[in-house]
Scaffold this motif. Structure first.
Motif, short mmCIF file in Angstrom:
data_model
loop_
_atom_site.label_atom_id
_atom_site.label_comp_id
_atom_site.label_asym_id
_atom_site.label_seq_id
_atom_site.Cartn_x
_atom_site.Cartn_y
_atom_site.Cartn_z
N ILE A 112 0.54 -1.15 -0.06
CA ILE A 112 -0.33 -0.14 -0.05
C ILE A 112 0.64 1.45 0.00
O ILE A 112 2.20 1.28 1.63
CB ILE A 112 -0.82 0.07 0.87
N SER A 113 0.32 2.11 -1.01
CA SER A 113 1.42 3.66 -1.41
C SER A 113 0.50 4.55 -1.54
O SER A 113 -0.50 4.83 -1.70
CB SER A 113 2.45 3.04 -2.58
N PHE A 114 0.98 5.26 -0.53
CA PHE A 114 0.00 6.56 -0.38
C PHE A 114 0.72 7.81 -1.57
O PHE A 114 2.17 7.50 -2.34
CB PHE A 114 -0.01 7.69 1.17
N VAL A 115 -0.45 8.37 -1.94
CA VAL A 115 -0.09 9.46 -3.29
C VAL A 115 -0.43 10.60 -2.80
O VAL A 115 0.30 11.42 -3.57
CB VAL A 115 -0.55 8.09 -4.20
N GLY A 116 -1.73 10.44 -2.09
CA GLY A 116 -2.47 12.04 -2.74
C GLY A 116 -3.53 11.88 -2.02
O GLY A 116 -3.99 11.33 -1.26
N TYR A 117 -4.21 13.27 -2.05
CA TYR A 117 -5.37 13.64 -1.41
C TYR A 117 -6.45 13.36 -2.40
O TYR A 117 -6.23 14.09 -3.16
CB TYR A 117 -5.69 14.64 0.19
N GLN A 118 -7.71 13.20 -2.57
CA GLN A 118 -9.03 13.84 -2.80
C GLN A 118 -10.05 14.21 -2.29
O GLN A 118 -11.08 13.06 -1.15
CB GLN A 118 -9.29 13.11 -3.96
N CYS A 119 -10.75 14.41 -2.09
CA CYS A 119 -11.90 15.03 -1.38
C CYS A 119 -13.40 14.58 -1.50
O CYS A 119 -13.35 14.22 -2.94
CB CYS A 119 -12.05 16.53 -0.38
N LEU A 120 -13.54 14.16 -0.71
CA LEU A 120 -14.79 12.94 -1.29
C LEU A 120 -16.09 13.77 -1.49
O LEU A 120 -17.63 13.46 -1.76
CB LEU A 120 -15.09 11.76 -0.19
#
Length: 264
Positions: A41-49
């Motif tokens: 599992i790698s964190f890429v970024g954010y995106q508000c739902l």
């Protein structure tokens, strides 16, 4: 194989054992098929739902601005007794609040660590119990709106917890209290407004079985902000948690709105 997308809570299918899926915009993962296998599992970024912007997630998959303004994040979500749609009183968006609050709600007892009391919409049975990692659940009352469910929960919180001890739940340390017997003794604890909705003779127990190869003896929570890359062998899924061989557990729901890459 690589999958990438915005995390939302795992979708479930009630069966024996429960089936779990991670659903992304253009693909999905059947997680039960990954048991016993390594995954990264790698964190890429954010995106508000809510707004879809690439802004840091504040809570419940929402950026700060959306969490403070969206009707889907009002205080009555976590505290049903604050619901006011039945009085025609708006919190943030009366139309949305009527749609959600003015429908049948269940107050229940569930064994997830201790015996806990909780509230869910009728349409969310048994999904709510699955999300909490409950092994058994029983309905106490079914009421016509969220407010009545909320005041029932408040009354019962003097006698039952309303929180799940997530560490005990994941280690399968479950209360042995008889929830049928607990329900039989509950009527005098209920608010007068909900007595007409209480059916003591209805004692249907819902049993839930999770896809777990081995329960951990110690658990360590994976935080993508502190550990943006993790690799481990998946040994179980319970509640909204992935359980790995080394005792690492990952609460998918906590990281809703995070964009991740998953390699299997």
């Amino acid at each position: 194989m690589t999958y990438e997308g915005v995390l939302t809570k795992m979708q479930t299918e009630f069966s024996n054992p429960i089936q779990y899926y991670l659903v992304f915009e253009n693909s999905f993962l059947s997680l039960n098929q990954l048991l016993g296998k390594p995954m990264e599992i790698s964190f890429v970024g954010y995106q508000c739902l809510n707004c879809g912007k690439k802004k840091k997630i504040f809570r419940q998959g929402f950026c700060y601005d959306c969490f403070m303004s969206s009707a889907a994040a009002g205080d009555w979500i976590m505290r049903p007794e604050l619901s006011t749609a039945h009085l025609d009183i708006e919190d943030r968006d009366l139309e949305y609040e009527k749609k959600v609050q003015l429908q049948p709600h269940i107050v229940y007892l569930a064994s997830s660590s201790e015996v806990k009391v909780g509230v869910t919409r009728g349409t969310q049975v048994p999904t709510r119990w699955i999300d909490q990692g409950a092994t058994h659940a029983i309905c106490i009352v079914e009421v016509p709106n969220r407010y009545l469910a909320g005041i029932t929960e408040v009354a019962l919180k003097n006698h039952f917890t309303d929180k799940t001890n997530w560490q005990k739940m994941l280690k399968n340390e479950i209360s042995t209290l008889d929830i049928i017997q607990e329900k039989r003794q509950i009527k005098d604890l209920l608010p007068a407004e909900v007595h007409e909705y209480f059916y003591p003779e209805k004692e249907d127990i819902h049993e839930l079985v999770y896809p777990v190869l081995q329960y951990p003896t110690k658990v360590n929570s994976l935080n993508l902000d502190k550990t943006p890359n993790f690799t481990g062998k998946l040994t179980g899924i319970k509640g909204q948690y992935l359980i790995f061989e080394d005792g690492t557990v990952f609460n998918v729901r906590t990281f809703e709105g995070y964009v991740v890459k998953i390699d299997i």
